[in-house]
Design a protein around this motif. Structure first.
Motif, PDB file in Angstrom:
ATOM      1  N   VAL A  13       0.599  -1.124  -0.255  1.00 57.68           N
ATOM      2  CA  VAL A  13      -0.157  -0.059   0.114  1.00 57.68           C
ATOM      3  C   VAL A  13       0.836   1.297  -0.091  1.00 57.68           C
ATOM      4  CG1 VAL A  13      -2.001   1.409   1.132  1.00 57.68           C
ATOM      5  CG2 VAL A  13      -1.954  -1.239   0.961  1.00 57.68           C
ATOM      6  N   GLY A  14       1.889   1.261   0.651  1.00 60.46           N
ATOM      7  CA  GLY A  14       2.855   2.346   0.536  1.00 60.46           C
ATOM      8  C   GLY A  14       3.484   2.752  -0.814  1.00 60.46           C
ATOM      9  N   GLU A  15       3.891   1.702  -1.352  1.00 60.27           N
ATOM     10  CA  GLU A  15       4.371   1.774  -2.708  1.00 60.27           C
ATOM     11  C   GLU A  15       3.280   2.055  -3.629  1.00 60.27           C
ATOM     12  OE1 GLU A  15       6.393  -1.064  -6.189  1.00 60.27           O
ATOM     13  OE2 GLU A  15       5.748  -2.113  -4.422  1.00 60.27           O
ATOM     14  N   PHE A  16       2.040   1.595  -3.438  1.00 58.43           N
ATOM     15  CA  PHE A  16       0.918   1.746  -4.401  1.00 58.43           C
ATOM     16  C   PHE A  16       0.539   3.541  -4.195  1.00 58.43           C
ATOM     17  CE2 PHE A  16      -3.473   2.792  -4.780  1.00 58.43           C
ATOM     18  CZ  PHE A  16      -3.867   2.452  -5.936  1.00 58.43           C
ATOM     19  N   SER A  17       0.598   3.973  -2.855  1.00 59.26           N
ATOM     20  CA  SER A  17       0.227   5.272  -2.870  1.00 59.26           C
ATOM     21  C   SER A  17       1.189   6.186  -3.315  1.00 59.26           C
ATOM     22  CB  SER A  17      -0.124   5.642  -1.257  1.00 59.26           C
ATOM     23  OG  SER A  17      -0.488   6.935  -0.966  1.00 59.26           O
ATOM     24  N   ALA A  18       2.620   5.895  -3.323  1.00 59.51           N
ATOM     25  CA  ALA A  18       3.673   6.622  -3.594  1.00 59.51           C
ATOM     26  C   ALA A  18       3.671   6.864  -5.267  1.00 59.51           C
ATOM     27  CB  ALA A  18       4.966   6.251  -2.993  1.00 59.51           C
ATOM     28  N   LYS A  19       3.468   5.623  -5.939  1.00 54.99           N
ATOM     29  CA  LYS A  19       3.546   5.670  -7.407  1.00 54.99           C
ATOM     30  C   LYS A  19       2.356   6.248  -7.695  1.00 54.99           C
ATOM     31  CE  LYS A  19       6.499   1.803  -7.987  1.00 54.99           C
ATOM     32  NZ  LYS A  19       6.671   0.416  -8.638  1.00 54.99           N
ATOM     33  N   THR A  20       1.350   6.053  -7.276  1.00 60.02           N
ATOM     34  CA  THR A  20      -0.005   6.565  -7.827  1.00 60.02           C
ATOM     35  C   THR A  20       0.107   8.447  -7.755  1.00 60.02           C
ATOM     36  OG1 THR A  20      -1.416   6.296  -5.806  1.00 60.02           O
ATOM     37  CG2 THR A  20      -1.500   4.967  -7.750  1.00 60.02           C
ATOM     38  N   VAL A  21       0.632   8.677  -6.614  1.00 54.31           N
ATOM     39  CA  VAL A  21       0.545  10.056  -6.298  1.00 54.31           C
ATOM     40  C   VAL A  21       1.776  10.749  -7.417  1.00 54.31           C
ATOM     41  CG1 VAL A  21      -0.771  10.170  -4.092  1.00 54.31           C
ATOM     42  CG2 VAL A  21       1.741  10.199  -4.219  1.00 54.31           C
ATOM     43  N   PHE A  22       2.846  10.159  -7.212  1.00 51.20           N
ATOM     44  CA  PHE A  22       3.912  10.634  -8.040  1.00 51.20           C
ATOM     45  C   PHE A  22       3.435  10.814  -9.481  1.00 51.20           C
ATOM     46  CE2 PHE A  22       7.895  10.478 -10.569  1.00 51.20           C
ATOM     47  CZ  PHE A  22       8.565  11.668  -9.826  1.00 51.20           C
ATOM     48  N   TYR A  23       3.034   9.647 -10.221  1.00 56.54           N
ATOM     49  CA  TYR A  23       2.995   9.422 -11.472  1.00 56.54           C
ATOM     50  C   TYR A  23       1.766  10.378 -11.966  1.00 56.54           C
ATOM     51  CZ  TYR A  23       6.436   5.984 -12.316  1.00 56.54           C
ATOM     52  OH  TYR A  23       7.618   5.401 -12.058  1.00 56.54           O
ATOM     53  N   THR A  24       0.943  10.964 -10.976  1.00 50.47           N
ATOM     54  CA  THR A  24       0.050  11.910 -11.456  1.00 50.47           C
ATOM     55  C   THR A  24       0.173  13.299 -10.883  1.00 50.47           C
ATOM     56  OG1 THR A  24      -1.422  11.242  -9.394  1.00 50.47           O
ATOM     57  CG2 THR A  24      -1.978   9.974 -11.554  1.00 50.47           C
ATOM     58  N   SER A  25       1.479  13.241 -10.542  1.00 53.91           N
ATOM     59  CA  SER A  25       1.858  14.809 -10.099  1.00 53.91           C
ATOM     60  C   SER A  25       2.365  15.901 -11.108  1.00 53.91           C
ATOM     61  CB  SER A  25       2.657  14.803  -8.832  1.00 53.91           C
ATOM     62  OG  SER A  25       3.820  14.576  -9.080  1.00 53.91           O
ATOM     63  N   ASP A  26       2.626  16.968 -10.715  1.00 51.43           N
ATOM     64  CA  ASP A  26       3.379  17.970 -11.615  1.00 51.43           C
ATOM     65  C   ASP A  26       4.795  17.702 -11.732  1.00 51.43           C
ATOM     66  OD1 ASP A  26       1.571  19.931 -12.693  1.00 51.43           O
ATOM     67  OD2 ASP A  26       1.121  20.373 -10.477  1.00 51.43           O
ATOM     68  N   PHE A  27       5.149  16.799 -10.901  1.00 53.39           N
ATOM     69  CA  PHE A  27       6.752  16.189 -10.984  1.00 53.39           C
ATOM     70  C   PHE A  27       6.886  15.330 -11.924  1.00 53.39           C
ATOM     71  CE2 PHE A  27       6.417  17.345  -6.106  1.00 53.39           C
ATOM     72  CZ  PHE A  27       6.801  18.388  -6.301  1.00 53.39           C
ATOM     73  N   TYR A  28       5.953  14.726 -12.609  1.00 59.32           N
ATOM     74  CA  TYR A  28       6.223  13.697 -13.533  1.00 59.32           C
ATOM     75  C   TYR A  28       5.266  13.937 -14.735  1.00 59.32           C
ATOM     76  CZ  TYR A  28       6.238   9.431 -15.990  1.00 59.32           C
ATOM     77  OH  TYR A  28       6.114   8.287 -17.198  1.00 59.32           O
ATOM     78  N   MET A  29       4.183  14.441 -14.583  1.00 61.22           N
ATOM     79  CA  MET A  29       3.267  14.452 -15.705  1.00 61.22           C
ATOM     80  C   MET A  29       3.281  15.899 -16.361  1.00 61.22           C
ATOM     81  SD  MET A  29      -0.638  13.299 -14.559  1.00 61.22           S
ATOM     82  CE  MET A  29      -1.100  12.907 -16.373  1.00 61.22           C
ATOM     83  N   ASP A  30       3.248  16.125 -17.709  1.00 63.55           N
ATOM     84  CA  ASP A  30       2.936  17.138 -18.525  1.00 63.55           C
ATOM     85  C   ASP A  30       1.935  18.193 -17.762  1.00 63.55           C
ATOM     86  OD1 ASP A  30       3.572  18.659 -21.384  1.00 63.55           O
ATOM     87  OD2 ASP A  30       1.424  18.696 -20.800  1.00 63.55           O
ATOM     88  N   PRO A  31       2.436  19.409 -17.541  1.00 62.83           N
ATOM     89  CA  PRO A  31       1.491  20.189 -16.713  1.00 62.83           C
ATOM     90  C   PRO A  31       0.075  20.287 -17.458  1.00 62.83           C
ATOM     91  CG  PRO A  31       3.525  21.077 -16.884  1.00 62.83           C
ATOM     92  CD  PRO A  31       3.685  20.002 -17.846  1.00 62.83           C
TER      93      PRO A  31
END
Length: 394
Positions: free
Chosen positions: A143-161
């Motif tokens: 769950v820790g990994e899931f939460s980290a990956k789903t928020v990172f990959y849908t954030s401005d740190f990764y996604m095109d703005p």
């Protein structure tokens, strides 16, 4: 709760299906053969929707049909039927990010408010496993990994703005989001009529609603949840929203999903581990260690993604990652505190605290959950690590 009428919510063609009609419905979709024998079992675990397992000769599937109100309350609590549409979209987004982490979506019928997904049986729901002490050894880290990956990959740190803003706009989910705001931040702290607690706690709950310093901090947390669109949240990530097997964890029930602060989901999950431990003292220290495992897996995974996959050039600045993680941790503690208080005294009751038959013991656990929640809300910016909470779990 905002009063949205059923007439506004129900699309033309909507009808609530009987068991017999459900079988015919899936056969018409070709999910079962026309001559195939099929059975229907209601497996609804939550308080909102009707959920069924449809079993045929070769396979089974899960069918969820929403009704235009909260199932266990009735017409007095209207709810949007399009919540299953948001749920399907988010499940598909999560499956794209982390394949196999959520049930496969087979079919969505927006007019009928029906979502058909993969059946995860014989996996066990997280809440049942935690109550029985049969949880897997990997679920907390998963769950820790899931939460980290789903928020990172849908954030401005990764996604095109622009892409991120478009995804945010498509998943606004306003009415379910409003329900989250009321259930988490308003009703538990305002002596609401829907509150649930033993008579011996009446003064405790009344004093809680009169604690202006506490309510100020809750107001700050609510405002951040309402306005800070860091990433896509599950927004209801408790132990009843996961399935467990020995070597796999699956997340489901994403109908409350929306964009919000990084720390919300992991805070909710940690709170439910704390709550289970307090309600079941034989698991108290174990749940604390699992909460630590979930948080440190989250932090390690998020940090690794930040360093290896971030597309925002400011992430190269010394100290920026530490700043972001410190804010996530403080927010996670605050949202965990709100979750603990609402589960202790509000309408969203769960078995972890309520299967104890002795009223005095049950009330003592409920009070401890509420006190820990208050402490996390008030001290979230001063607590530097989960190790500082160890005395609550010995």
């Amino acid at each position: 709760m905002s009063q949205v009428t059923n007439q506004q919510e129900v699309k033309e063609g909507y009808a609530f299906l009987s068991h017999e009609e459900l079988v015919q419905y899936v056969k018409k979709l070709g999910l079962f053969h026309e001559q195939e024998q099929a059975s229907v079992e209601e497996v609804s675990d939550g308080k909102i929707n009707h959920v069924y397992r449809l079993s045929g000769e070769q396979k089974s599937l899960i069918l969820k049909q929403a009704v235009p109100y909260c199932r266990v309350v009735g017409d007095s609590m209207p709810m949007p039927l399009d919540r299953v549409t948001f749920e399907a979209k988010v499940l598909q987004e999560y499956d794209r990010i982390l394949p196999g982490s959520v049930p496969k979506v087979y079919y969505l019928d927006e007019a009928m408010a029906i979502l058909i997904t993969e059946d995860m049986a014989p996996m066990e729901t997280g809440r049942v496993a935690l109550i029985n002490g049969t949880e897997s050894t990997v679920f907390a880290a998963d769950v820790g990994e899931f939460s980290a990956k789903t928020v990172f990959y849908t954030s401005d740190f990764y996604m095109d703005p622009i892409v991120k803003k478009e995804l945010n706009a498509s998943l606004t989910n306003p009415l379910m989001r409003q329900m989250t705001e009321e259930l988490h931040f308003d009703w538990p702290f305002n002596f609401h009529e829907t509150s649930h607690f033993e008579e011996g706690m009446r003064n405790d709950v009344l004093f809680l609603s009169q604690d202006q310093r506490l309510r100020l901090e809750v107001a700050k947390l609510k405002h951040k949840y309402m306005t800070k669109a860091d990433a896509l949240l599950h927004s209801d990530l408790h132990s009843g929203a996961i399935f467990m097997a020995e070597d796999r964890t699956v997340i489901f029930d994403t109908e409350f999903a929306c964009f919000g602060p990084f720390g919300f989901d992991i805070g909710q999950f940690i709170a439910n581990l704390f709550l289970n431990g307090i309600g079941h003292p034989e698991f108290l220290s174990k749940r604390y260690e699992q909460a630590r495992e979930a948080w440190y897996t989250f932090a390690d995974t998020f940090s690794h993604l930040w360093k290896t996959e971030s597309k925002e050039h400011y992430t190269q600045l010394d100290g920026y990652l530490t700043h972001v993680l410190d804010e996530i941790f403080a927010d996670a503690l605050g949202y965990a505190g709100c979750e603990l208080v609402r589960r202790a005294i509000s309408i969203a009751q769960i078995p972890d605290l309520n299967i104890e038959e002795d009223e005095q013991k049950r009330m003592a656990s409920r009070k401890k959950v509420m006190e820990l929640g208050k402490y996390l809300i008030m001290e979230r910016n001063n607590i530097r690590s989960l190790e500082e909470l160890k005395n609550w779990f010995v």
